[in-house]
Scaffold this motif. Sequence first.
Motif, PDB file in Angstrom:
ATOM      1  N   UNK A   1       0.835  -1.210   0.000  1.00  0.00           N
ATOM      2  CA  UNK A   1       0.000   0.000   0.000  1.00  0.00           C
ATOM      3  C   UNK A   1       0.871   1.262   0.000  1.00  0.00           C
ATOM      4  N   UNK A   2       0.549   2.180  -0.883  1.00  0.00           N
ATOM      5  CA  UNK A   2       1.261   3.452  -0.932  1.00  0.00           C
ATOM      6  C   UNK A   2       1.151   4.219   0.372  1.00  0.00           C
ATOM      7  N   UNK A   3       0.176   3.890   1.195  1.00  0.00           N
ATOM      8  CA  UNK A   3       0.007   4.578   2.478  1.00  0.00           C
ATOM      9  C   UNK A   3       0.756   3.878   3.614  1.00  0.00           C
TER      10      UNK A   3
ATOM     11  N   UNK B   1       7.663   6.049   3.826  1.00  0.00           N
ATOM     12  CA  UNK B   1       8.314   7.248   3.295  1.00  0.00           C
ATOM     13  C   UNK B   1       8.493   7.322   1.791  1.00  0.00           C
ATOM     14  N   UNK B   2       8.012   6.324   1.074  1.00  0.00           N
ATOM     15  CA  UNK B   2       8.227   6.288  -0.374  1.00  0.00           C
ATOM     16  C   UNK B   2       7.598   7.437  -1.151  1.00  0.00           C
TER      17      UNK B   2
ATOM     18  N   UNK C   1      19.810   7.510  -0.322  1.00  0.00           N
ATOM     19  CA  UNK C   1      18.346   7.406  -0.413  1.00  0.00           C
ATOM     20  C   UNK C   1      17.878   6.003  -0.030  1.00  0.00           C
ATOM     21  N   UNK C   2      18.562   4.991  -0.560  1.00  0.00           N
ATOM     22  CA  UNK C   2      18.152   3.601  -0.291  1.00  0.00           C
ATOM     23  C   UNK C   2      18.253   3.289   1.204  1.00  0.00           C
ATOM     24  N   UNK C   3      19.287   3.828   1.849  1.00  0.00           N
ATOM     25  CA  UNK C   3      19.455   3.558   3.290  1.00  0.00           C
ATOM     26  C   UNK C   3      18.444   4.349   4.132  1.00  0.00           C
ATOM     27  N   UNK C   4      18.173   5.592   3.702  1.00  0.00           N
ATOM     28  CA  UNK C   4      17.180   6.381   4.437  1.00  0.00           C
ATOM     29  C   UNK C   4      15.810   5.697   4.341  1.00  0.00           C
ATOM     30  N   UNK C   5      15.449   5.266   3.135  1.00  0.00           N
ATOM     31  CA  UNK C   5      14.165   4.568   2.963  1.00  0.00           C
ATOM     32  C   UNK C   5      14.167   3.224   3.686  1.00  0.00           C
ATOM     33  N   UNK C   6      15.332   2.594   3.740  1.00  0.00           N
ATOM     34  CA  UNK C   6      15.446   1.321   4.452  1.00  0.00           C
ATOM     35  C   UNK C   6      15.202   1.497   5.945  1.00  0.00           C
ATOM     36  N   UNK C   7      15.703   2.620   6.465  1.00  0.00           N
ATOM     37  CA  UNK C   7      15.523   2.877   7.898  1.00  0.00           C
ATOM     38  C   UNK C   7      14.043   3.115   8.203  1.00  0.00           C
ATOM     39  N   UNK C   8      13.374   3.869   7.319  1.00  0.00           N
ATOM     40  CA  UNK C   8      11.937   4.125   7.548  1.00  0.00           C
ATOM     41  C   UNK C   8      11.120   2.844   7.384  1.00  0.00           C
TER      42      UNK C   8
ATOM     43  N   UNK D   1       6.379  -3.124  -8.323  1.00  0.00           N
ATOM     44  CA  UNK D   1       5.279  -2.154  -8.389  1.00  0.00           C
ATOM     45  C   UNK D   1       5.713  -0.776  -7.919  1.00  0.00           C
ATOM     46  N   UNK D   2       6.427  -0.709  -6.799  1.00  0.00           N
ATOM     47  CA  UNK D   2       6.804   0.619  -6.302  1.00  0.00           C
ATOM     48  C   UNK D   2       7.851   1.278  -7.206  1.00  0.00           C
TER      49      UNK D   2
END
Lengths: 250, 220
Positions: free
Chosen positions: B11-13, B17-18, B87-94, B145-146
């Motif tokens: 889900x996009x929600x 953080x994507x 970016x990949x690590x920041x998104x990974x943390x979230x 998908x994302x």
Amino acid sequence: MSIRATARIHAVRTEGGATALPVLESAGPLALRRTRASGAGAKVTVVGAMSAPLGGDRLAIEAEVGAGARLAVDSAAATIALPGRDGERAHYDVRLTVGDDSELRWLPEQLISAYGSDLRMRTRIDLAPTARLVYREEQILGRYGEMPGTLSTRLTVHRDGRPLLDQELGYGPGAPGGWDGGAVLGGHRAVGQLLIVDPAFEEKEPEVRILSGTAVLTPLAGPAVLVTALAPDALLLRRLLDAVLRDEAG
Amino acid sequence: MSRAALLVLADGRFPAGGHAHSGGAEPAVKAGRIRDAQDLAAFCRGRLHTAGLTAAALAAAAALGLDPLRLDEAADARTPSPALRATARRLGRQMMRAARASWPSPELEALAAARPRGAHQPVVLGLAARSAGLGPEDAAHCVAYETVSGPATAVVRLLSLNPFDATAVLARLAPEMDEVARRAAEAARGGFGELPAASAPLLDITAEAHAAWPVRLFAS
């Protein structure tokens, strides 16, 4: 008839500190010549690769640089991937091993993907922890004014047994969709990579440099920088990579 | 597997953080490489078969139980752009925060402890899928998908593209997303030596300049 051929180079450091080439084996269309080196170390020029690989060919070149040796490899002319008679795919494998305190400068001419050709090129590089490497790869999609063939390349670099860079590129009619769209090539026909691995980068991490709207120099996660460049043609691409080579590798 | 868990994760929600990232679409719009729905389709298709396939295979491998730290290293080697690694690590943390809250597991805890500043997002997503009882194909589908939904959503905002047209682009890419997810899971079953490394030069190149823009709508 398709060709299977593996050319081999083995460079070692002599007791006097020079570099000797105990193995220099030409094979099939890959003729190797020892040529005059500009600096210390040995230089080898690949000659006669002009009309290869043809569809169905399986060519390989292996170079091993022993501890403390210095080797430079270039080529006399561009390599042109051409279609074979039965539309078969050609394979070209490059395997490079660089030992401790040694240096390999791998600076061949361009790889040109001619219309109707289908080439899979794989490069595997294994570096010892203190090895230095300067490696250039240029893909030109189609001869002048020509549609490209199908080209897929993979560059896998390990340093001290750990992955440093792994990159796969696929272009042309046989590649997955979207290769010419705004995420991948955006209409450009000359693609280049220049990889410089130097243990000295461990002390002083290089900074990102934006070289043009479609070229950038980036530090990798290890002690290395990679230039990723797109250009409208081979000449402009080479000019861009040469400028970096002058600055970075001396 | 739980199909509902897959919907929650995809889900996009899902609060990972994507939504703040355009997947390279913002610089592509600025450079004139995306001007309409057709350009968007070509952009998304190219991203799907390159960065998308590579990330989907990393996620599938993590979902299968391959060593996430080695996968994180493999992700670094496949990401020459420091802006994209960050970016990949920041998104990974979230993703890790959301995943630990949603499907707590010892494996997620171990990765969070080993990479406190974040592991690469696809690796975390794959491990989250594993913790949720999902399989490698599920994780790969999420990533595939994302990979395209991010740019499509961003371009609606950047170009005022008709949202119906953007969704139609995604719908038409569905068979290719299935194919990419299938190939990613198959590669992951082959182990580290089989993981793809497909890359997209323009995404790597433009990410650096974009990260330095003083004003931008999206983080990447």
